[in-house]
Design an enzyme around this catalytic site. Structure first.
Site, PDB file in Angstrom:
ATOM      1  N   CYS A 379       0.841  -1.206   0.000  1.00 32.71           N
ATOM      2  CA  CYS A 379       0.000   0.000   0.000  1.00 32.71           C
ATOM      3  C   CYS A 379       0.874   1.253   0.000  1.00 32.71           C
ATOM      4  O   CYS A 379       1.472   1.578  -1.015  1.00 32.71           O
ATOM      5  CB  CYS A 379      -0.982  -0.050   1.157  1.00 32.71           C
ATOM      6  SG  CYS A 379      -2.411   0.987   0.858  1.00 32.71           S
ATOM      7  N   HIS A 503      -3.574  -4.975   0.268  1.00 31.30           N
ATOM      8  CA  HIS A 503      -2.959  -5.564   1.467  1.00 31.30           C
ATOM      9  C   HIS A 503      -3.076  -7.083   1.401  1.00 31.30           C
ATOM     10  O   HIS A 503      -4.066  -7.644   1.892  1.00 31.30           O
ATOM     11  CB  HIS A 503      -3.682  -5.077   2.727  1.00 31.30           C
ATOM     12  CG  HIS A 503      -3.456  -3.635   3.034  1.00 31.30           C
ATOM     13  ND1 HIS A 503      -2.489  -3.213   3.906  1.00 31.30           N
ATOM     14  CD2 HIS A 503      -4.081  -2.516   2.590  1.00 31.30           C
ATOM     15  CE1 HIS A 503      -2.516  -1.893   3.990  1.00 31.30           C
ATOM     16  NE2 HIS A 503      -3.470  -1.443   3.200  1.00 31.30           N
ATOM     17  N   GLU A 505      -1.713  -9.266   3.138  1.00 32.80           N
ATOM     18  CA  GLU A 505      -1.637  -9.931   4.456  1.00 32.80           C
ATOM     19  C   GLU A 505      -3.004 -10.328   5.002  1.00 32.80           C
ATOM     20  O   GLU A 505      -3.118 -11.278   5.772  1.00 32.80           O
ATOM     21  CB  GLU A 505      -0.901  -9.033   5.472  1.00 32.80           C
ATOM     22  CG  GLU A 505      -1.605  -7.747   5.905  1.00 32.80           C
ATOM     23  CD  GLU A 505      -1.334  -6.551   4.989  1.00 32.80           C
ATOM     24  OE1 GLU A 505      -0.984  -6.776   3.812  1.00 32.80           O
ATOM     25  OE2 GLU A 505      -1.480  -5.397   5.458  1.00 32.80           O
TER      26      GLU A 505
HETATM   27  N1  GLN Z   1      -1.887   6.895   2.664  1.00 33.73           N
HETATM   28  C1  GLN Z   1      -1.993   6.064   1.531  1.00 33.73           C
HETATM   29  C2  GLN Z   1      -3.354   6.141   0.844  1.00 33.73           C
HETATM   30  O1  GLN Z   1      -4.329   6.524   1.439  1.00 33.73           O
HETATM   31  C3  GLN Z   1      -1.653   4.643   1.899  1.00 33.73           C
HETATM   32  C4  GLN Z   1      -2.656   3.953   2.747  1.00 33.73           C
HETATM   33  C5  GLN Z   1      -2.165   2.641   3.301  1.00 33.73           C
HETATM   34  O2  GLN Z   1      -0.974   2.350   3.243  1.00 33.73           O
HETATM   35  N2  GLN Z   1      -3.057   1.842   3.873  1.00 33.73           N
HETATM   36  O3  GLN Z   1      -3.444   5.823  -0.300  1.00 33.73           O
END
Ligand code: GLN
Length: 534
Positions: A379, A503, A505
């Site tokens: 992310c 994500h 995970e």
């Molecule tokens: N801040 C970034 C976004 O909103 C990454 C978010 C995250 O890593 N969960 O896109």
């Protein structure tokens, strides 16, 4: 439906969730379909706005529900997928009741905690468990008996006790057995918490005690006598070397068979997958070292699912992964610390919000890229990998995300028009399951063994499609896409340089590791071997 209602005594943070997930796993091993509901008596509607400093990670479900990390444990232990409805909070219950009141659904009656709030709680427990098609539903009441906030929930399950047939509902109380200065196990706090339960009209059928060392016979007998539970139903859930060993310990004490008898369940099935997985885990020998460069490094719970996914990958590879948390900001100020990163067999940058520490994380990414150290970015980790690549490889000096610098010259990470328009916190977040199509011949396609995947998301920002061609011309490949959204960025000519906007995970399971994590550990093992051969 069979209900197993679990309350907690003495204090929170006992690992009640793991105990319950373990009980559920053992019942699943007997062939039953098990689901779980977590009740969090706080006022927040969900965990989406809560700080990982206070509560550990926010777990994201397939429907985009942002929930307590215990639901992650339930998904992993029960190998199931839950939805936002499986997490009840006081906020959700009151919001629903107040909305009904405004609509006039209560026909002018006085709306009260009993029966309106308690009915709403009972209805939801019954509806959610029925909808999930389970045979058995575990209901965890968060917090500790005696908390003001949990009263309506305890009253609701007390009512359920009278309404359900006796063989369909069982109560388990998880409590803490402390040691005095001489190391003797003391049961008084447990006795008191059972007394508190009784005053609310609840009587536990089973008492599970948490303690450092196995519960001694003497302590067991005392609890049995004072709490009115037969000694064979006082179960010791003492500390285990790994949480995945807890189901085996509970099984050893015969808890599953006794619960089944009490619930009039008669299965003869015995699935041994979990046991085999634990045996494989315990036989892992050589170790590789992984650095996780993040922001909440003094609280491991804020990266719980990542730790678990690394473990799943390691079990599969038969190679123990030692994790070291590295505070990103330290790398910004201390070149010696940055230098130390080179010794790791792998570097992982997890998700995160806000600018603090981002430059340090990019130094870590650069270190991984330039030294060909296996790398996984998740992310925010992918967004920073793209920015680092733009700045230092594609000559886009000053490239950044508009999250950190609105007016930067090369906004390689930006909010796409469809995400814009902030209503409230979380309002524009892209949450939950989305699909991605993978590029033929890419690392992504190879590790997933498919060209189509579904993974969970929690972000607002995206790779800016305007820069894709430019970045690809320098060797970064966007190998996973959902229309104009870049889901994966990889550098194929590296040992393993993989990052995802999603994500992975959250969908990783013991015995079924998430492909990007499995591939990370495999690459780390290979890399370590080549270093040793030198
Ligand atoms: N801040 C970034 C976004 O909103 C990454 C978010 C995250 O890593 N969960 O896109």
């Amino acid at each position: 439906m069979k209900y197993i209602i679990v309350t907690g005594g003495v204090m929170s943070g006992l690992g009640k969730g793991i105990t319950i997930a373990s009980i559920g796993r053992n019942l699943k091993n007997r062939g039953y379909k098990v689901t779980a509901i977590k009740i969090d008596p706080y006022i927040n509607i969900d965990a989406g706005t809560m700080s990982p400093f206070q509560h550990g990670e926010v777990f994201v479900l397939k429907d985009g529900g942002e929930v307590d990390l215990d639901l992650g444990n339930y998904e992993r232990f029960l190998d199931t997928e839950l939805t936002g409805d499986h997490n009840l909070t006081t906020g959700k219950i009151y919001q629903a009741v107040i909305n009904k009141e405004r609509r006039g659904d209560y026909l002018g009656k006085t709306v009260q905690i009993i029966p309106h709030i308690t009915n709403e709680i009972k209805n939801r427990i019954r509806k959610v468990s029925a909808r999930s098609g389970a045979d058995i539903c575990l209901v965890e009441i968060g917090g500790t008996v005696g908390d003001i906030e949990s009263m309506p929930f305890l009253e609701a399950v007390r009512q359920m006790h009278g309404e359900e047939a006796p063989e369909n509902i069982v109560f388990i109380h998880v409590t803490l057995v402390v040691e005095d200065l001489q190391g003797e196990q003391k049961t008084k706090p447990s006795q008191h918490s059972v007394k508190d339960l009784r005053m609310l009209g609840l009587r536990p059928d089973v008492i599970v005690t948490r303690s450092h060392t196995p519960l001694k016979e003497e302590a067991k007998e005392k609890i049995s006598l004072f709490c009115d539970v037969p000694p064979e139903l006082v179960i010791s859930a003492h500390d285990a070397p790994d949480i995945y060993e807890v189901p085996l310990e509970l099984e050893k004490q015969g808890l599953t068979t006794r619960l089944m008898k009490r619930l009039q369940l008669e299965s003869v099935v015995e699935d041994t997958d979990w046991k085999q997985m634990v045996q494989k885990m315990k036989s892992m020998k050589t170790g590789v070292n992984l650095a996780i460069v993040g922001k909440y490094t003094n609280l491991e719970d804020s990266y719980l699912s990542i730790f678990e996914a690394v473990k799943h990958g390691a079990i599969e590879c038969g190679c123990k992964a030692n994790i070291k948390m590295v505070e990103a900001e330290v790398l910004e100020n201390d070149p010696a610390e940055l230098e130390k990163l080179k010794q790791y067999d792998g570097i992982l940058i997890p998700g995160g919000f806000g600018e603090r520490g981002t430059e340090g994380k990019m130094l870590a990414i650069r270190c991984a890229r330039e030294n060909n150290i296996p790398f996984l970015g998740i992310c925010m980790g992918m967004q920073l990998a793209v920015i680092e690549f733009a700045r230092n490889v594609a000559n886009l000096e000053g490239a950044n995300s508009t999250e950190f610098d609105e007016n930067n010259p090369y906004p390689v990470i930006d909010i796409l028009p469809e995400q814009a328009g902030v209503d409230d916190l979380g309002g524009t977040m892209r949450l939950g399951d989305y699909e991605a199509v993978l590029k033929e011949g890419s690392v992504a396609e190879k590790i997933y063994g498919s060209n189509y995947i579904v993974e969970r998301h929690r972000h607002r920002y995206e790779v800016n499609p305007e820069f894709v061609e430019k970045l690809e011309s320098f060797g970064m490949v966007f190998s996973g896409k959902n229309k104009n959204r870049m889901e994966i960025a990889e550098i194929p000519d590296k040992r393993y340089f993989f990052s995802s906007q999603f994500h992975p995970e959250f969908r990783s399971r013991p015995g079924r590791p998430s492909p990007p994590f499995r591939a990370l550990v495999a690459a780390m093992c290979e890399y370590k071997k080549t270093k040793e051969e030198k």
